[in-house]
Design a protein around this motif. Structure first.
Motif, short mmCIF file in Angstrom:
data_model
loop_
_atom_site.label_atom_id
_atom_site.label_comp_id
_atom_site.label_asym_id
_atom_site.label_seq_id
_atom_site.Cartn_x
_atom_site.Cartn_y
_atom_site.Cartn_z
N GLY A 51 0.79 -1.24 0.00
CA GLY A 51 0.00 0.00 0.00
C GLY A 51 0.82 1.28 0.00
N MET A 52 2.15 1.17 -0.25
CA MET A 52 2.96 2.39 -0.29
C MET A 52 2.66 3.19 -1.57
N LEU A 53 2.64 4.52 -1.44
CA LEU A 53 2.53 5.39 -2.61
C LEU A 53 3.92 5.92 -2.94
N THR A 54 4.35 5.82 -4.20
CA THR A 54 5.65 6.41 -4.56
C THR A 54 5.50 7.93 -4.58
N LEU A 55 6.64 8.62 -4.66
CA LEU A 55 6.61 10.09 -4.71
C LEU A 55 5.79 10.57 -5.90
N ARG A 56 5.96 9.90 -7.08
CA ARG A 56 5.20 10.31 -8.27
C ARG A 56 3.70 10.11 -8.05
N MET A 57 3.31 8.98 -7.44
CA MET A 57 1.88 8.71 -7.18
C MET A 57 1.29 9.77 -6.23
N ASP A 58 2.07 10.09 -5.18
CA ASP A 58 1.62 11.10 -4.22
C ASP A 58 1.51 12.47 -4.92
N GLY A 59 2.49 12.74 -5.79
CA GLY A 59 2.49 14.00 -6.53
C GLY A 59 1.28 14.14 -7.43
N LEU A 60 0.92 13.06 -8.13
CA LEU A 60 -0.25 13.10 -9.01
C LEU A 60 -1.53 13.33 -8.20
N LYS A 61 -1.56 12.76 -6.99
CA LYS A 61 -2.74 13.00 -6.12
C LYS A 61 -2.83 14.49 -5.75
N LYS A 62 -1.66 15.10 -5.46
CA LYS A 62 -1.65 16.54 -5.09
C LYS A 62 -2.05 17.40 -6.29
N ALA A 63 -1.63 16.99 -7.50
CA ALA A 63 -2.00 17.74 -8.72
C ALA A 63 -3.50 17.60 -8.97
N GLU A 64 -4.03 16.39 -8.72
CA GLU A 64 -5.46 16.11 -8.90
C GLU A 64 -6.31 16.99 -7.97
N LYS A 65 -5.77 17.22 -6.75
CA LYS A 65 -6.52 18.05 -5.78
C LYS A 65 -6.35 19.54 -6.06
N GLY A 66 -5.53 19.87 -7.07
CA GLY A 66 -5.33 21.30 -7.41
C GLY A 66 -4.39 22.02 -6.45
N ILE A 67 -3.56 21.23 -5.71
CA ILE A 67 -2.63 21.85 -4.76
C ILE A 67 -1.40 22.36 -5.49
N THR A 68 -0.92 21.56 -6.46
CA THR A 68 0.29 21.93 -7.21
C THR A 68 0.09 21.67 -8.70
N THR A 69 1.10 22.03 -9.51
CA THR A 69 0.99 21.84 -10.96
C THR A 69 1.65 20.52 -11.36
N LEU A 70 1.27 20.03 -12.52
CA LEU A 70 1.87 18.80 -13.04
C LEU A 70 3.36 19.05 -13.34
N ASP A 71 3.70 20.29 -13.76
CA ASP A 71 5.12 20.63 -14.03
C ASP A 71 5.98 20.39 -12.79
N GLU A 72 5.49 20.85 -11.63
CA GLU A 72 6.25 20.70 -10.38
C GLU A 72 6.42 19.22 -10.03
N VAL A 73 5.36 18.44 -10.22
CA VAL A 73 5.42 17.00 -9.89
C VAL A 73 6.45 16.32 -10.78
N VAL A 74 6.42 16.63 -12.08
CA VAL A 74 7.34 16.00 -13.03
C VAL A 74 8.78 16.42 -12.75
N LYS A 75 8.96 17.69 -12.35
CA LYS A 75 10.31 18.22 -12.09
C LYS A 75 10.94 17.53 -10.88
N GLU A 76 10.12 17.22 -9.86
CA GLU A 76 10.67 16.72 -8.59
C GLU A 76 10.61 15.21 -8.41
N THR A 77 9.88 14.49 -9.27
CA THR A 77 9.74 13.04 -9.06
C THR A 77 10.02 12.30 -10.36
N THR A 78 10.34 11.01 -10.23
CA THR A 78 10.57 10.18 -11.43
C THR A 78 9.47 9.14 -11.51
N ALA A 79 9.13 8.77 -12.77
CA ALA A 79 8.11 7.73 -12.96
C ALA A 79 8.78 6.38 -12.83
N GLN A 80 8.20 5.49 -12.05
CA GLN A 80 8.76 4.13 -11.90
C GLN A 80 8.27 3.30 -13.07
#
Length: 572
Positions: free
Chosen positions: A542-571
């Motif tokens: 049940g662990m969420l990777t950084l990218r998965m957590d980032g996409l959840k934050k982008a989905e909630k409108g907290i941050t942009t997809l650019d920021e998520v992509v810049k700071e995390t890697t896709a597994q």
């Protein structure tokens, strides 16, 4: 001849020539007196006289040629002949040099004091020409960047000096007094006070002061991104560096080696710490001030934005009476804040908490904090050994850098202590591999580590200018963003407004990859399994990777997809 008499006579002349009426003269004289300006400037400012006409008439009166500055470009070499403070003091602009004669544009060519000053300073004969004061002031500001507009803003917003007090550290250096006298007379004091208070008020994390060949650059790091704010005058370079070094109790005579110090600044009701680092670069010393403002420190773990399962796992691990909790991530990803928050959560009268830090960033009440100083042998390992003789319940080690520190930390975790620490790894599963690579026994790592969390800080979208946005197919493909997720999600960005200084971002948000070590993971660690295998097992748990957590934050409108992509890697 007094200025007032001269102005009255000029005023009569303007009236006689029919340029203005008697009423307009009285109005201009009143304005000139109130604003402490010359009559000619007041007449042009009030729109009563055209400046060209005024200049022509004064040229006839004074028998001095007039010049149109709009048609003249002054060579920078000529500008250097007269310093900036002198041109503003006397309202003069050097125009050209022929042999031993320097031609100077002046608003008042009869000002013999100014002409004598210029003669003495430049060693040239001075030939005055007349120019309208209004135009002259405008061109002076263009030619002599007296101070950057931003710097002027800072100085105008500066809190009163009575509200500021630099707090002396215990070890007081002798001989600083004489040096302070040299620097404290200069406007540099006001500038540094303004810079520090402005940065604290804007929530800046670091101030960079960088000397280059022809200018000095000052940048702020706000929400993780650097932004240039001003270029102070080049002549302030030495005084600026010396002033900061004096405040930080550094050696101002030593410019060849890096130095570290601290400034404590009392601003009204709060004390702010600045960690100062100087580094010799080819054109001087670069200074970086890290701002440690305890009032900005959020120690409430519930506010961090953990996803529900991650929060439950993390809280469970820090409430454990023993074992090891590790926080990993690059420099500036908020690891220290997470650890401090965990400590304040479990800080109570019935536990003894000890920390070894390099450096101690914030002072926490009820916690025994030790400063690691390698140069005198007070290493992390030495501090840890001493802690174990001090009857601790909870130990925090700033960082596990080597086998010795790691070995003692694991021993403490296995003998009934809760150990918190940080490591520099990119994600949670690779932390386990790093510990084993360091030389620690896999069975000890498996038994001691309860939880590993990897984290990043992303910039939050500014709430005032938030709008919907879309991304190109090329971007989604190169960033490996799942197409089905993108198609069913509304994404946002900040357009840029006054509140966020046009960046579209305001504040920061944490991303967390929380790996709780369960029995399956313990077996894999003991078998020295590869990082990918450990990651697979953690995802099953049940662990969420950084990218998965980032996409959840982008989905909630907290941050942009650019920021998520810049700071995390896709597994993959």
């Amino acid at each position: 001849m007094s200025t007032n008499v001269a102005q009255d006579r000029l005023g009569d002349l303007f009236v006689r020539e029919g340029l203005i009426t008697e009423e307009q003269l009285q109005q201009a004289l009143a304005e000139a007196k109130e604003q402490k300006m010359r009559l000619g400037y007041a007449l042009v400012k009030l729109g009563l006289v055209d400046e060209d006409e005024l200049t022509r008439m004064l040229a006839r009166q004074y028998r001095v040629p007039a010049v149109d500055l709009e048609k003249v470009t002054v060579d920078p070499k000529i500008l250097k002949i007269v310093p900036g403070d002198v041109v503003f003091k006397h309202l003069v602009l050097p125009l050209r040099k022929v042999g031993r004669t320097l031609t100077v544009a002046m608003a008042n060519p009869t000002d013999l004091g100014a002409i004598d000053d210029l003669k003495f300073m430049t060693r040239y004969d001075i030939e005055p020409v007349i120019v309208g004061e209004y135009t002259l002031r405008k061109h002076l500001e263009g030619y002599y960047d007296q101070t950057d507009d931003k710097m002027q803003d800072i100085l105008s917003d500066l809190v009163e000096e009575d509200d500021l007090e630099y707090v002396e550290e215990e070890e007081d250096e002798v001989n600083v007094t004489a040096l302070q006298e040299q620097v404290e007379a200069a406007p540099v004091v006001k500038f540094i006070n303004g810079l520090l208070t402005d940065a604290v008020n804007k929530g800046v994390s670091d101030i960079h002061i960088e000397p280059y060949e022809k200018d000095i650059r000052v940048r702020y790091r706000i929400d993780g991104a650097l932004k240039e704010v001003m270029k102070p005058p080049m002549k302030m370079k030495a005084a600026l560096t010396s002033r900061i070094k004096i405040l930080a109790d550094l050696n101002i005579a030593e410019r060849r080696v890096p130095q570290d110090g601290r400034i404590k600044l009392k601003m009204k009701n709060k004390v702010v710490d600045f960690r100062v680092s100087t580094l010799p670069v080819i054109f001087g010393e670069k200074i970086v001030l890290r701002i440690l403002d305890a009032s900005n420190l959020t120690l409430d773990l519930e506010m961090f934005g953990f996803e529900p399962k991650a929060e439950k796992d993390f809280m469970g691990a820090i409430m454990n009476p023993y074992g090891m909790v590790l926080v990993t991530g690059p420099t500036g990803s908020g690891k220290t804040t997470t650890l401090y928050s965990a400590l304040s959560k479990i800080n109570s009268d019935d536990v003894n908490i000890m920390t070894a830090e390099d450096p101690v960033e914030y002072n926490l009440h009820g916690i025994n904090q030790v400063l690691v100083r390698n140069e005198i042998g007070m290493t992390f390992a030495a501090a840890l050994k001493a802690f174990l003789r001090q009857d601790p319940n909870i130990i925090m080690v700033g960082e596990i850098r080597d086998l010795e520190t790691g070995g003692i930390a694991i021993k403490a975790a296995l003998t009934g202590h809760l150990v918190l620490s940080t490591l520099h790894t990119n994600d949670a599963p690779s932390t386990v591999t790093r510990l084993i690579d360091m030389g620690l026994e896999p069975f000890n790592v498996a038994a001691a580590v309860n939880l590993v969390t990897a984290q990043r800080l992303l910039r939050r979208i500014c709430s005032k200018c938030k709008v919907e946005t879309t991304y190109s197919d090329e971007f989604l493909e190169s960033a490996k963003v799942p197409r089905d997720w993108y198609e069913k999600t509304t994404l946002y960005k900040g357009e840029g407004c006054d509140k966020c200084n046009g960046s579209g971002y305001k504040g920061r948000q944490g991303l967390y990859e929380v790996m709780a070590v369960n029995s399956k993971l313990r077996k894999l660690i003991m078998q020295e399994a590869a990082t990918d295998e450990i990651r697979e097992a953690a995802l099953e748990g049940g662990m969420l990777t950084l990218r998965m957590d980032g996409l959840k934050k982008a989905e909630k409108g907290i941050t942009t997809l650019d920021e998520v992509v810049k700071e995390t890697t896709a597994q993959t």
